[in-house]
Design an enzyme around this catalytic site. Sequence first.
Site, PDB file in Angstrom:
ATOM      1  N   ALA A   1     -47.108 -39.516 -19.423  1.00 31.10           N
ATOM      2  CA  ALA A   1     -46.191 -40.493 -20.011  1.00 31.10           C
ATOM      3  C   ALA A   1     -45.789 -41.550 -18.994  1.00 31.10           C
ATOM      4  O   ALA A   1     -45.967 -41.378 -17.784  1.00 31.10           O
ATOM      5  CB  ALA A   1     -44.945 -39.776 -20.540  1.00 31.10           C
TER       6      ALA A   1
ATOM      7  N   ASP B   1     -40.913 -27.213 -12.860  1.00 35.43           N
ATOM      8  CA  ASP B   1     -41.544 -28.312 -12.113  1.00 35.43           C
ATOM      9  C   ASP B   1     -40.520 -29.010 -11.217  1.00 35.43           C
ATOM     10  O   ASP B   1     -40.391 -30.236 -11.239  1.00 35.43           O
ATOM     11  CB  ASP B   1     -42.191 -29.308 -13.076  1.00 35.43           C
ATOM     12  CG  ASP B   1     -43.208 -30.223 -12.382  1.00 35.43           C
ATOM     13  OD1 ASP B   1     -43.683 -29.859 -11.280  1.00 35.43           O
ATOM     14  OD2 ASP B   1     -43.520 -31.285 -12.935  1.00 35.43           O
TER      15      ASP B   1
END
Length: 203
Positions: free
Chosen positions: A25, A136
């Site tokens: 993205a 993450d």
Amino acid sequence: MPDPLISRRLGRYDVKQEIGRGGMARVYRAVDTLLQRTVALKILAPQFSNDPEFAHRFEREAVTAANLRHPAIITIFDVGEAEGLRYIAMEYIGGSALSTALTEHGAFSLPLTVAVLRPIADALDAAHRSNAVHRDIKPQNILLDTDGRVLLTDFGIAIGPQQGGERLTRAGSFMGTPEYLAPEQVQGQQVTGASDRYALGVV
């Protein structure tokens, strides 16, 4: 080649400027024309918008983050689709990522390191109490606002409580950034809050 999204209206959002990008993205500074406020608009890359797995993961990111309430977790305003593009509208942060600050200024002093990481540790503690695991944690996902706030963002591969044990990765595989992965993530095993704490320690 000019970005075709710049100066374009996407739903109720006027896209102004690209402020970040990843493998799935791009993130833009945009204006919510209904509420008249600046937002960060994360738009899933067109090649992934029609892929059910990526679309599901993108929607899950919004749902997971929107259900976590903490001063150091980015606020989600809206999620939707317009003109075939999926987007998440979230709080706009006028500063920079921790990764950028480290590149520009080098390693932080110990007091500054503690000041930056303490709110992120608190945010992760809140997420873990809600049975959400980020998966993450890295400097690129820690934002430093111009008003001194430190915020955690990008729950794109997080595991949230609403999944009920659902896996979006194959057994024996892993997702995340290799430099910050806990051993159990590398081995494709089940991740827990301890995996996030390991990654924060690496940061």
